[in-house]
Write a protein that holds these residues in place. Structure first.
Motif, PDB file in Angstrom:
ATOM      1  N   UNK A 415       0.969  -1.222  -0.070  1.00 45.63           N
ATOM      2  CA  UNK A 415      -0.061   0.102  -0.092  1.00 45.63           C
ATOM      3  C   UNK A 415       0.806   1.208   0.097  1.00 45.63           C
ATOM      4  N   UNK A 416       0.412   2.524   0.369  1.00 45.18           N
ATOM      5  CA  UNK A 416       1.243   3.636   0.591  1.00 45.18           C
ATOM      6  C   UNK A 416       1.200   3.984   2.185  1.00 45.18           C
ATOM      7  N   UNK A 417       1.938   5.171   2.333  1.00 50.11           N
ATOM      8  CA  UNK A 417       2.038   5.739   3.476  1.00 50.11           C
ATOM      9  C   UNK A 417       0.795   6.205   3.861  1.00 50.11           C
ATOM     10  N   UNK A 418      -0.037   6.858   2.985  1.00 52.73           N
ATOM     11  CA  UNK A 418      -1.382   7.250   3.350  1.00 52.73           C
ATOM     12  C   UNK A 418      -2.321   6.677   2.224  1.00 52.73           C
ATOM     13  N   UNK A 419      -3.532   6.537   2.819  1.00 55.76           N
ATOM     14  CA  UNK A 419      -4.704   5.918   1.898  1.00 55.76           C
ATOM     15  C   UNK A 419      -5.063   7.249   0.913  1.00 55.76           C
ATOM     16  N   UNK A 420      -5.946   6.735  -0.018  1.00 51.88           N
ATOM     17  CA  UNK A 420      -6.011   7.598  -1.338  1.00 51.88           C
ATOM     18  C   UNK A 420      -6.893   8.789  -1.023  1.00 51.88           C
ATOM     19  N   UNK A 421      -7.597   8.683   0.384  1.00 51.56           N
ATOM     20  CA  UNK A 421      -8.621   9.871   0.642  1.00 51.56           C
ATOM     21  C   UNK A 421      -7.864  10.987   1.604  1.00 51.56           C
ATOM     22  N   UNK A 422      -6.640  10.672   2.043  1.00 51.57           N
ATOM     23  CA  UNK A 422      -6.113  11.448   2.880  1.00 51.57           C
ATOM     24  C   UNK A 422      -5.738  13.212   2.595  1.00 51.57           C
ATOM     25  N   UNK A 423      -5.766  13.262   1.311  1.00 53.84           N
ATOM     26  CA  UNK A 423      -5.833  14.840   1.125  1.00 53.84           C
ATOM     27  C   UNK A 423      -7.108  15.348   0.421  1.00 53.84           C
ATOM     28  N   UNK A 424      -8.194  14.722   0.689  1.00 55.87           N
ATOM     29  CA  UNK A 424      -9.317  15.214   0.511  1.00 55.87           C
ATOM     30  C   UNK A 424      -9.658  16.386   1.182  1.00 55.87           C
ATOM     31  N   UNK A 425     -10.338  17.501   0.377  1.00 56.43           N
ATOM     32  CA  UNK A 425     -10.600  18.680   1.022  1.00 56.43           C
ATOM     33  C   UNK A 425     -12.089  18.947   1.042  1.00 56.43           C
ATOM     34  N   UNK A 426     -12.613  19.799   2.485  1.00 54.21           N
ATOM     35  CA  UNK A 426     -13.838  19.686   2.459  1.00 54.21           C
ATOM     36  C   UNK A 426     -14.504  20.829   1.893  1.00 54.21           C
ATOM     37  N   UNK A 427     -15.597  20.516   1.008  1.00 53.74           N
ATOM     38  CA  UNK A 427     -16.432  21.810   0.219  1.00 53.74           C
ATOM     39  C   UNK A 427     -17.879  21.736   0.831  1.00 53.74           C
ATOM     40  N   UNK A 428     -18.634  22.770   0.653  1.00 49.27           N
ATOM     41  CA  UNK A 428     -19.816  23.009   1.074  1.00 49.27           C
ATOM     42  C   UNK A 428     -20.415  23.479  -0.516  1.00 49.27           C
ATOM     43  N   UNK A 429     -21.494  22.642  -0.612  1.00 50.19           N
ATOM     44  CA  UNK A 429     -22.202  22.885  -2.099  1.00 50.19           C
ATOM     45  C   UNK A 429     -23.891  22.394  -1.742  1.00 50.19           C
ATOM     46  N   UNK A 430     -24.320  23.544  -2.023  1.00 48.80           N
ATOM     47  CA  UNK A 430     -25.825  23.614  -2.192  1.00 48.80           C
ATOM     48  C   UNK A 430     -26.274  22.820  -0.783  1.00 48.80           C
ATOM     49  N   UNK A 431     -25.700  23.238   0.424  1.00 45.90           N
ATOM     50  CA  UNK A 431     -25.889  22.668   1.867  1.00 45.90           C
ATOM     51  C   UNK A 431     -25.568  21.253   2.030  1.00 45.90           C
ATOM     52  N   UNK A 432     -24.781  20.785   1.145  1.00 46.77           N
ATOM     53  CA  UNK A 432     -24.072  19.535   1.451  1.00 46.77           C
ATOM     54  C   UNK A 432     -22.873  19.694   1.740  1.00 46.77           C
ATOM     55  N   UNK A 433     -22.108  18.857   2.730  1.00 42.58           N
ATOM     56  CA  UNK A 433     -20.671  18.838   3.089  1.00 42.58           C
ATOM     57  C   UNK A 433     -20.086  17.570   2.551  1.00 42.58           C
ATOM     58  N   UNK A 434     -19.139  17.949   1.583  1.00 40.63           N
ATOM     59  CA  UNK A 434     -18.448  16.916   0.666  1.00 40.63           C
ATOM     60  C   UNK A 434     -16.967  16.984   0.864  1.00 40.63           C
ATOM     61  N   UNK A 435     -16.313  15.456   1.155  1.00 43.98           N
ATOM     62  CA  UNK A 435     -14.939  15.327   1.086  1.00 43.98           C
ATOM     63  C   UNK A 435     -14.608  15.185  -0.461  1.00 43.98           C
ATOM     64  N   UNK A 436     -13.831  16.165  -1.019  1.00 44.69           N
ATOM     65  CA  UNK A 436     -13.366  16.303  -2.701  1.00 44.69           C
ATOM     66  C   UNK A 436     -12.097  16.120  -2.817  1.00 44.69           C
ATOM     67  N   UNK A 437     -11.885  14.574  -3.596  1.00 40.04           N
ATOM     68  CA  UNK A 437     -10.458  14.346  -3.800  1.00 40.04           C
ATOM     69  C   UNK A 437      -9.867  15.726  -4.799  1.00 40.04           C
ATOM     70  N   UNK A 438      -8.517  15.930  -4.284  1.00 40.42           N
ATOM     71  CA  UNK A 438      -8.059  17.138  -5.153  1.00 40.42           C
ATOM     72  C   UNK A 438      -6.765  16.784  -5.969  1.00 40.42           C
ATOM     73  N   UNK A 439      -6.343  15.359  -5.519  1.00 37.00           N
ATOM     74  CA  UNK A 439      -5.219  14.839  -6.295  1.00 37.00           C
ATOM     75  C   UNK A 439      -5.508  13.698  -7.168  1.00 37.00           C
ATOM     76  N   UNK A 440      -6.735  13.427  -7.582  1.00 33.98           N
ATOM     77  CA  UNK A 440      -7.129  12.565  -8.542  1.00 33.98           C
ATOM     78  C   UNK A 440      -8.531  12.944  -9.174  1.00 33.98           C
ATOM     79  N   UNK A 441      -8.748  12.002 -10.298  1.00 32.27           N
ATOM     80  CA  UNK A 441      -9.968  12.517 -10.890  1.00 32.27           C
ATOM     81  C   UNK A 441     -11.426  12.310 -10.077  1.00 32.27           C
ATOM     82  N   UNK A 442     -12.068  13.423 -10.137  1.00 33.90           N
ATOM     83  CA  UNK A 442     -13.420  13.166  -9.297  1.00 33.90           C
ATOM     84  C   UNK A 442     -14.470  12.463 -10.025  1.00 33.90           C
ATOM     85  N   UNK A 443     -14.921  11.452  -9.512  1.00 35.68           N
ATOM     86  CA  UNK A 443     -15.765  10.520 -10.247  1.00 35.68           C
ATOM     87  C   UNK A 443     -17.388  10.380  -9.793  1.00 35.68           C
ATOM     88  N   UNK A 444     -17.986  11.654  -9.096  1.00 30.54           N
ATOM     89  CA  UNK A 444     -19.280  11.695  -9.135  1.00 30.54           C
ATOM     90  C   UNK A 444     -19.526  13.103  -9.199  1.00 30.54           C
TER      91      UNK A 444
END
Length: 532
Positions: A415-444
């Motif tokens: 594996x890696x030192x860190x998991x793939x979601x380690x650097x996700x950043x928190x965004x607020x969009x239309x009242x939703x709180x979402x952890x968004x990947x910033x170092x890979x392709x967003x798939x939703x």
């Protein structure tokens, strides 16, 4: 003491319950908090913004501000409205008041007072009788009655309240007695009283305006009717007055609010306090609305009504509903939503507001702790994609007076030192709180929209975890613990990445069926220990 207990105790003994509520205060004296309390500017209500603008507009047109009488005796409504008065009074609120009872002080009441533990003598009995006499004559106000009674009996206030409550039922049995006084339903009712007192001792023309509440007993309140509203009214009194003055004043007043074109047409209501055929509706065209809307009414007061107040001059009266103007300018369809947003407006919180309510929970409090947090982040940014097993020292040295070492570790293979979601950043969009990947392709779609149009809180999962690790090391030093281990695997809730969301924001998100989605694999292990 919970709410139900408070209510039960208040029913048994109100004064005792009232005194005991003092014990519910949490830290009533915050002398150490005052310097850190800072009050910021608040928000205004659109109605009062509009009232302020109406005041400025009238003042710029040379009108003098006036406060008209609010309490109108019934006979004035007849003098002003003539045969129309009964219909007008049907929409008026009449005032009523509680009569002041004759309070006797017989043997039975004296015995009841003594039964409550109050010792009486002739002076106290005479003093109590004098208190009730003064109250009956109106020389003592109801607010002071308990205090005066307590002083006469030489007891504490709570005992005075108990005596009044248990010995003198006359006060509980009082019923309101209606009067002939009404609350002003039209600003016109106040203008006649004001002009009566001014028409002989002021130079003409007399130009006055008043913006204040009127009260109407509507069958019900709905999207266009309230039982209390604000009339922005003016009068122009002179020896000769024409409808042209009403047209000019309404045009100049409403231009202040952006209206560009005006149309004047006879009002079908034909109120009897106006001269026939002078009551006029004002329609304005506003470019923001791209439509004609009714915004004001004016007319010339009837000589019959004026003569009943001894007024020889002629008077033009213009009325503008402040709520009406505010609704037009601010796009409201329901007056209740504008005036009482706390009750009728849908609950709305912007993404920016929600972002301000999400914060890192455990955060280092010392300079050493904040430096350690940054060292952890630097190490993880540099080595986060390193194949495991691996181990890196983020810090080794003096921390809060002692030597420590802190390592980031991943012992498992493949594996890696860190998991793939380690650097996700928190965004607020239309009242939703979402952890968004910033170092890979967003798939939703939600994450893509949040990344493109949402509010970035600037908080990554690892920033929250690094702050928690540094805080725990501070605790380790204070508690005397020799080592700590922090292991985070898969994030499911904000607390998993050391975040806390304000309860108000959580209630809002839940009530609107929005999402809090910060799921993702982190797999971060941080070890720290004292060095010999």
């Amino acid at each position: 003491m919970n709410k139900k207990e408070i209510i039960k105790l208040a029913k048994r003994d109100f004064e005792k319950a009232w005194k005991e509520t003092a014990s519910t205060l949490k830290n009533p004296h915050h002398d150490d908090e005052y310097p850190r309390l800072l009050l910021k500017p608040g928000k205004t209500n659109h109605l009062y913004d509009t009232i302020w603008e109406l005041r400025q507009a009238y003042l710029m047109l040379g009108f003098e501000e006036t406060i008209n009488p609010l309490f109108i005796e019934e006979d004035h409504v007849y003098r002003q409205f003539g045969p129309e008065a009964p219909a007008v009074l049907d929409r008026c609120f009449y005032l009523a008041g509680l009569p002041r009872p004759d309070i006797g002080l017989g043997i039975d009441k004296i015995e009841k007072i003594e039964g409550l533990g109050v010792s009486l003598d002739e002076d106290k009995i005479n003093g109590l009788q004098e208190v009730f006499r003064q109250y009956k004559k109106g020389e003592t106000s109801g607010d002071d009655l308990v205090l005066d009674l307590s002083c006469a009996l030489d007891v504490e206030n709570e005992m005075g309240m108990r005596v009044l409550e248990r010995v003198f039922p006359e006060f509980h049995e009082l019923k309101p007695v209606p009067s002939k006084t009404t609350l002003r339903s039209h600003m016109t009712s106040g203008w006649f009283l004001t002009l009566k007192n001014l028409h002989k001792n002021r130079a003409m023309p007399l130009k006055l305006f008043s913006i204040d509440r009127c009260f109407r007993r509507e069958q019900k309140e709905d999207s266009s009717h309230l039982m209390t509203y604000h009339s922005a009214s003016c009068v122009w009194m002179d020896d000769e007055v024409s409808l042209d003055i009403g047209m000019a004043v309404s045009e100049s007043l409403l231009e202040h609010f952006g209206f560009e074109k005006f149309r004047f047409q006879p009002d079908d209501k034909k109120s009897k306090y106006y001269i026939p055929e002078t009551q006029t509706e004002v329609y304005g065209y506003h470019p923001q609305l791209k439509d004609w809307v009714e915004v004001a009414t004016f007319g010339l007061y009837s000589p019959i009504a004026l003569a009943r107040y001894g007024i020889d001059q002629e008077v033009m009266n213009l009325g503008v509903g402040a709520e009406r103007i505010a609704m037009i300018l601010h796009g409201y369809k329901d007056v209740r939503e504008m005036v009482y947003p706390q009750t009728y407006a849908p609950w709305k919180m912007s993404d920016r507001e929600l972002a301000s309510m999400l914060r890192i929970n455990l955060y280092p409090v010392t300079e050493d702790g904040r430096t350690l947090m940054e060292k952890i982040l630097q190490t993880l940014r540099k080595h986060g994609d390193t194949d495991s097993p691996c181990e890196f020292t983020a810090f080794k040295g003096i921390f809060l007076g002692k030597e420590i070492q802190l390592d980031v570790v991943e012992p498992e293979k493949g594996t890696k030192l860190l998991g793939p979601a380690a650097w996700n950043e928190i965004y607020i969009y239309q009242g939703n709180i979402v952890g968004v990947p910033t170092r890979k392709e967003v798939d939703d779609d939600l994450s893509r929209n949040a990344l493109k149009n949402g509010v970035n809180t600037g908080i990554s999962y690892m920033e929250g975890l690094a702050a928690q690790a540094a805080y725990r090391v501070e605790e380790m030093m204070i508690s005397g613990t020799e080592s700590i281990k922090i292991r985070t695997t898969i994030a499911k809730a904000p607390s998993d990445v050391n975040l806390v969301l304000d309860k108000v924001a959580l209630r809002y998100i839940t009530s609107k069926n929005r999402e809090i989605d910060i799921r993702g694999p982190i797999f971060c292990t941080i070890n720290s220990h004292l060095l010999e």
